[in-house]
Design a protein around this motif. Structure first.
Motif, mmCIF file in Angstrom:
data_model
loop_
_atom_site.group_PDB
_atom_site.id
_atom_site.type_symbol
_atom_site.label_atom_id
_atom_site.label_comp_id
_atom_site.label_asym_id
_atom_site.label_seq_id
_atom_site.Cartn_x
_atom_site.Cartn_y
_atom_site.Cartn_z
ATOM 1 N N ASP A 69 -6.928 21.219 -1.485
ATOM 2 C CA ASP A 69 -5.635 20.867 -0.807
ATOM 3 C C ASP A 69 -5.662 21.037 0.744
ATOM 4 N N GLN A 70 -6.767 20.568 1.226
ATOM 5 C CA GLN A 70 -6.912 20.796 2.581
ATOM 6 C C GLN A 70 -6.747 19.425 3.434
ATOM 7 N N MET A 71 -6.183 18.450 2.686
ATOM 8 C CA MET A 71 -5.568 17.188 3.556
ATOM 9 C C MET A 71 -4.129 16.994 3.214
ATOM 10 N N LEU A 72 -3.670 16.598 4.214
ATOM 11 C CA LEU A 72 -2.156 16.416 4.429
ATOM 12 C C LEU A 72 -1.943 15.116 3.693
ATOM 13 N N GLU A 73 -2.811 14.132 4.005
ATOM 14 C CA GLU A 73 -2.604 12.831 3.135
ATOM 15 C C GLU A 73 -4.171 12.303 3.217
ATOM 16 N N TRP A 74 -4.288 11.336 2.265
ATOM 17 C CA TRP A 74 -5.448 10.575 2.388
ATOM 18 C C TRP A 74 -5.607 9.317 1.380
ATOM 19 N N GLY A 79 -9.880 -0.960 0.252
ATOM 20 C CA GLY A 79 -10.532 -0.816 -1.043
ATOM 21 C C GLY A 79 -11.867 -0.431 -0.887
ATOM 22 N N ARG A 80 -12.563 0.488 0.168
ATOM 23 C CA ARG A 80 -13.602 0.709 0.366
ATOM 24 C C ARG A 80 -13.775 2.073 0.777
ATOM 25 N N HIS A 81 -13.410 2.768 1.745
ATOM 26 C CA HIS A 81 -13.552 3.791 2.366
ATOM 27 C C HIS A 81 -12.369 4.858 2.242
ATOM 28 N N ARG A 82 -12.466 6.171 2.250
ATOM 29 C CA ARG A 82 -11.653 6.922 2.264
ATOM 30 C C ARG A 82 -11.380 7.692 3.523
#
Length: 188
Positions: A69-74, A79-82
């Protein structure tokens, strides 16, 4: 420009509209504004520096950040990379009273709206569709297939403009950056 009234501002818009370029102009012209550095699983483009433009991380490291839970958003983009925003630095900047900017994609902006509804959501849009296409082609960083995918995504991204609190047309980078900073500091 610092103080307890600092507010998070989220800048989003379609691919190739110049979000990164506007954020860079804010960084250059307004060093008191804190700008989040996103993490991504995509490889660096020529000239990009780890920790400056993005945190370039492996798939496994990104998985760990999400799981903890260290990402505020992701989100998965095109369709390829995060891509995602590390939570800790955002919370620290806001707690310190610094005007704070997230330059993220539409999916990420929607996640931040759900968790931080008091943020100001700014949509950066191109002067025209033709100019957006020209900017994307002019970058020369994507294959024909990738450009086609990004333009298809841009149609949906442009349709999301009404979800935002305010829009800025990116006619000229420095003018857009100054307009954005004026919005950031209006309530501070």
């Amino acid at each position: 420009m610092t103080g307890p009234a600092a507010r998070l501002v989220v800048l989003a818009g379609p691919t190739a509209v110049g979000k990164g370029t506007v954020a860079a102009a804010v960084r250059e012209r307004h060093p008191d504004v804190w700008i989040s550095v996103s993490a991504t699983t995509r490889p660096p483009r020529p000239g990009e520096v780890d920790g400056v433009h993005y945190w370039f991380v492996s798939e496994a490291e990104f998985d760990r950040l999400v799981a903890e839970d260290q990402m505020l958003e992701w989100a998965v983009v095109h369709g390829r990379h995060r891509y995602g925003t590390p939570r800790g630095p955002v919370e620290e900047a806001l707690a310190a009273g610094r005007p704070s900017l997230l330059e993220i994609d539409l999916q990420g902006a929607r996640q931040v709206r759900a968790s931080m509804p008091d943020a100001l959501f700014v949509f950066l849009k191109p002067p025209s569709w033709d100019e957006l296409v020209r900017r994307l082609v002019g970058r020369g960083t994507e294959s024909d297939e990738e450009r086609t995918r990004r333009l298809e995504t841009a149609v949906a991204e442009l349709a999301a403009e009404p979800e935002f609190d305010v829009s800025i047309v990116n006619h000229e980078v420095h003018a857009a950056a100054d307009e954005l900073v004026a919005l950031m500091t209006a309530r501070a």
